[in-house]
Design a protein around this motif. Structure first.
Motif, mmCIF file in Angstrom:
data_model
loop_
_atom_site.group_PDB
_atom_site.id
_atom_site.type_symbol
_atom_site.label_atom_id
_atom_site.label_comp_id
_atom_site.label_asym_id
_atom_site.label_seq_id
_atom_site.Cartn_x
_atom_site.Cartn_y
_atom_site.Cartn_z
ATOM 1 N N TYR A 81 0.913 -1.112 0.031
ATOM 2 C CA TYR A 81 -0.057 0.018 -0.049
ATOM 3 C C TYR A 81 0.963 1.249 0.118
ATOM 4 O O TYR A 81 1.998 1.272 0.353
ATOM 5 N N ASP A 82 0.361 2.297 -0.309
ATOM 6 C CA ASP A 82 0.743 3.844 -0.350
ATOM 7 C C ASP A 82 0.149 4.399 0.520
ATOM 8 O O ASP A 82 -1.274 4.466 0.704
ATOM 9 N N PHE A 83 0.714 5.038 1.474
ATOM 10 C CA PHE A 83 -0.018 5.796 2.751
ATOM 11 C C PHE A 83 0.857 6.763 3.175
ATOM 12 O O PHE A 83 2.275 6.690 2.975
ATOM 13 N N LYS B 92 5.039 6.199 3.976
ATOM 14 C CA LYS B 92 5.236 4.966 3.986
ATOM 15 C C LYS B 92 6.805 4.521 3.446
ATOM 16 O O LYS B 92 7.326 3.568 4.098
ATOM 17 N N MET C 129 -0.985 0.124 -3.912
ATOM 18 C CA MET C 129 -2.345 0.381 -4.079
ATOM 19 C C MET C 129 -2.346 1.537 -3.136
ATOM 20 O O MET C 129 -1.886 1.562 -1.893
ATOM 21 N N LYS C 130 -2.893 2.451 -3.481
ATOM 22 C CA LYS C 130 -3.117 3.801 -2.787
ATOM 23 C C LYS C 130 -4.173 3.752 -1.719
ATOM 24 O O LYS C 130 -5.349 3.326 -2.186
ATOM 25 N N LYS D 269 -6.681 5.275 0.986
ATOM 26 C CA LYS D 269 -7.392 6.692 1.155
ATOM 27 C C LYS D 269 -8.109 6.919 2.411
ATOM 28 O O LYS D 269 -8.632 5.693 2.843
ATOM 29 N N ALA E 290 -5.892 4.755 4.903
ATOM 30 C CA ALA E 290 -4.760 5.671 5.204
ATOM 31 C C ALA E 290 -4.220 5.775 6.538
ATOM 32 O O ALA E 290 -3.295 5.751 6.992
#
Ligand SMILES: Nc1ncnc2c1ncn2[C@@H]1O[C@H](COP(=O)(O)OP(=O)(O)OP(=O)(O)O)[C@@H](O)[C@H]1O
Ligand SMILES: [Mg+2]
Lengths: 548, 218
Positions: free
Chosen positions: A87-89, A92, A285-286, A288, A292
């Motif tokens: 994931y993208d947060f 990160k 994967m971003k 939201k 997040a």
């Protein structure tokens, strides 16, 4: 025909390199075998007493500690690794490496830092009391318990699992996960049904490292007053000077280690976590909104508790006590630590290079030699310590007539009171760290240059200095740093094998903490943490190079 | 004079399974250039490694220049056999210059004669001005010439080459093939060349030998 062949094989392969390797391997295995041999000595009263009243508790508390820590580090390590690879947060990229940092703080340092922070006069209760007028039930924050030890071990050892799992996941082909996503599966389902089973060998590998650390620990458990087999070994020696009983306990501990080893094999079930060659890297994967935020908070909490808070607390204490601690005695301490670590590391690297060099040609003999020389790493420090101690005491008894002849009859213990004993312990325990790094170096270079050199008329030794050595310089360097750092951090071996009045940074830190001079322990703790951080940097550099 | 004399050689990589080399005999006379042909997996590379001393046969004997190197209880180490080898990927030492690479094999030569010998070898392979370069600064064809010069420099009794053309592209190959023959003849060297390509044999070699026709499984 057979005998002729063997004779000729020896002629082809045997040389000084082999001789040195076999001697080195024998020295390494001897103390461990000696511990096992204690099972055949006649036990004394102490042992009957321990077996009758105490052994049950020791085994129980050891197992509880190992199992809970193993399970919790697995959960923490895998979930964090999963988050930072998939994931993208926010932040990160920072967490990706910052979550390794707890490894730089040895658990025994974390233990005294936390206990002091959580105590009645510590920063947490004091703040609650003075700022908010809130009086907390001190029992709630009592960390000197089995639960507390599990908390410390989990928080400061999970990076082993995190690191191995992360690098495993990062090397997986994206298609596995993307297929699952395209099939419309929820991420959590993918985690449970794809990631976990796939990364099981990696996770098991990491957890095994954690468990070895826990089984080896003396600092945290003795500080918290927990009764494990390792603490019992120490108490039997320090309290009763009874080597034989201590060795019997060590043999019991060894049985647990062997049990762990078998369980590991079963869990891995012949899977090896080999990394696939080149594959399309995973596109993160971003996340939201809530997702997040949750990921960010989770990582932040672990980072704060596992590194930032204790680190800042240590700095605060160091500022308070710096003038008091920073003096000649302290420099001697640093000097002694570095000096002993340096000598031990040099011995390790020389032996490791020699053995790794003869083991490049893969035969049944070299396979066992390589296993053999690296045994020390899977044997808890207390076992090695007690084995080495027993052997040195035996040597002194055996050499007593010679001492007498040399006019030293009044000093019947020479070897077992010298620094040689501690260095021997370090060499046995950390041989694997140096060996593995150098073996990787040799594997990367392969054998073709060596063969080319021999075809050009150079013998094994000249080839080694002219061709092999220049090519594995990098591996020697990283092996050196990693081993050196491990030795500087090490506590149990140092406590048991050091000469009288000889202190290292780690034994002194432990001593301060035990004497409740917590603040004074902070400067040496910070130096140890800085040295450990060095090895993390080197590891990261090596990893990067491997990737390129 | 027989330069290479191999008698009834048997070799296997493991104690189970069929031997890779099973009762092979080879004789090569002085100044012959011999091609070694055979299907993949037939043991051509293994044969060269056995002659070089990098592997040890289970049975049979090997004589180099009429001196035994493998016989009975005897095993002569590779560095003492007087055999030269050009490896498939050249194995030039990356931490040494071209000149140092060639010099490496000359430790048995009197000190005074070493430098001239290096120059002579560079001249032979027409690479005179490259002595100071490092291997990674050379093209594939140039690397191969240096590997050849390095192997020839100590004046071995016999030169072994394992698929010398496999790392070169087709255009280069025809050109280098011709050069190689000229160099080998000029150097007066006995040579065994392993190759897949009959055209190589026809262009360079005086004769060829065929390695065991092992049935492929599946
Ligand atoms: N190090 C090794 N260990 C085990 N088996 C090997 C090893 N090297 C080669 N072999 C086996 O020995 C046989 C002969 O191999 P070799 O490399 O000599 O064949 P080759 O004729 O040179 O083939 P190619 O033309 O493909 O190079 C093959 O079946 C191979 O799988
Ligand atoms: Mg081949």
């Amino acid at each position: 025909m057979k005998r002729k062949l063997i004779g000729r094989s020896i002629r082809k392969e045997f040389n000084g390199w082999w001789a040195i390797s076999l001697i080195g391997a024998t020295v390494i295995l001897l103390p461990i075998l000696f511990v096992f041999s204690s099972l055949f000595f006649k036990p004394n009263e102490n042992w009957f007493h321990i077996r009758e009243y105490l052994l049950g508790t020791y085994v129980k508390e050891t197992l509880i500690l190992v199992i809970s820590t193993g399970a919790l580090t697995a959960i923490l390590g895998v979930t964090l690794a999963w988050l930072v690879t998939m994931y993208d947060f926010p932040l990160k990229r920072f967490f990706r490496w910052a979550l390794i940092l707890p490894l730089a703080i040895p658990p025994y340092i974390a233990a005294y830092t936390y206990r002091s922070m959580l105590s009645y006069t510590g920063v947490i209760q004091a703040t609650l009391r003075n700022e908010f007028g809130y009086q907390m039930n001190p029992e709630w924050l009592n960390i000197s318990s089995l639960r507390g030890a599990v908390f410390i071990f989990t928080l400061f050892l999970y990076p082993y699992v995190f690191l191995i799992t992360r690098s495993f996941l990062e090397h997986q082909s994206a298609s596995f996960f993307e297929n699952a996503r395209l099939l419309g599966r929820k991420p959590f389902f993918i985690f449970l049904k794809v990631v976990l089973p796939l990364s099981r060998p990696a996770v098991v590998g990491g957890v095994v490292l954690v468990i070895y650390e826990v089984l080896s620990d003396y600092g945290v458990t003795s500080y918290f007053g927990i009764h494990t087999i390792t603490t019992a070994i120490f108490q039997t020696w320090f309290g009763m000077y009874d080597v034989n009983t201590a060795m019997r306990l060590a043999a019991w501990l060894m049985l647990i280690v062997v049990g762990m080893f078998i369980i590991e094999r079963l869990l891995r079930s012949r899977q090896r976590y080999h990394l696939p060659a080149k594959s399309r890297p995973l596109a993160a994967m971003k996340l939201k909104g809530m997702g997040a935020a949750a990921a960010f908070i989770y990582c932040t909490l672990v980072f704060l508790a596992g590194f930032f808070i204790p680190f800042v607390q240590l700095i605060a204490w160091a500022v308070l006590t710096f003038d008091k601690v920073w003096n000649d005695t302290f420099f001697t301490l640093v000097y002694q630590t570095l000096y002993v670590a340096l000598i031990s590391t040099l011995i390790i690297i020389v032996v490791a290079v020699i053995v790794a060099n003869v083991c490049r040609k893969q035969t049944a003999v070299s396979y066992f030699l390589a296993k053999w020389i690296t045994t020390g790493y899977s044997v808890p420090g207390a076992i090695i310590a007690i084995g080495v101690l027993a052997i040195f005491i035996g040597l002194d008894q055996w050499l007593a007539p010679i001492y007498e002849m040399m006019g030293m009859a009044d000093a019947p213990l020479i070897l077992s009171l010298s620094i040689v004993m501690l260095i021997t312990g370090y060499v046995i325990r950390f041989m694997a760290t140096g060996y593995n790094a150098i073996e990787v170096g040799f594997e990367k270079v392969g054998t073709k240059y060596t063969e080319a050199s021999r075809m050009l008329g150079s013998g094994v030794t000249k080839t080694f200095f002219k061709v092999d050595l220049p090519m594995i310089k990098g591996a020697i360097f990283s092996g050196f740093i990693l081993t050196f750092v491990e030795i500087c951090k090490e506590l149990p071996l140092a406590l048991l094998l050091r000469p009288f009045n000889f202190e290292t940074l780690s034994t002194k830190t432990y001593q301060f903490a035990k004497d409740e001079r917590i603040h004074e322990a902070s400067v040496s703790s910070l130096i140890i943490i800085a040295i450990s951080a060095l090895s993390i940097v080197v590891l990261q550099m090596v990893n990067k190079k491997v990737k390129e | 004079m027989k330069i290479v004399d191999v008698q009834d050689l048997v070799f296997s990589f493991s104690s189970e399974g069929e031997p890779v080399i099973n009762g092979v005999s080879i004789t090569i006379m002085k100044d012959e250039i011999v091609g070694v042909l055979g299907p993949s997996g037939s043991g051509k590379s293994t044969m060269l490694r056995l002659i070089a001393g990098l592997e040890m046969p289970w049975q049979g004997s090997i004589y180099i220049a009429e001196k035994p190197v493998v016989a009975d209880k005897l095993f002569v180490q590779p560095e003492n056999r007087g055999v030269g080898m050009v490896f498939q990927d050249y194995a030039l030492f990356p931490h040494m210059t071209v000149g140092e690479n060639i010099l490496f094999g000359l430790s048995r030569l009197p000190r005074k004669e070493r430098k001239p010998r290096v120059a002579e070898m560079l001249e032979l392979v027409k690479m005179g001005e490259f002595a100071e370069r490092y291997p990674h600064e050379l093209s594939g064809g140039q690397q191969q010439r240096i590997a050849l010069a390095r192997a020839l420099a100590p004046k071995p009794n016999v030169l072994l080459m394992d698929e010398p053309f496999s790392n070169l592209d087709a255009d280069l190959k025809a050109e280098i093939r011709e050069d190689l023959r000229v160099i080998l003849k000029k150097a007066n060297i006995t040579c065994m060349i392993v190759t897949h390509d009959r055209a190589d044999v026809e262009a360079i070699c005086d004769r060829s030998i065929e390695m065991g026709q092992r049935e492929k499984i599946g």
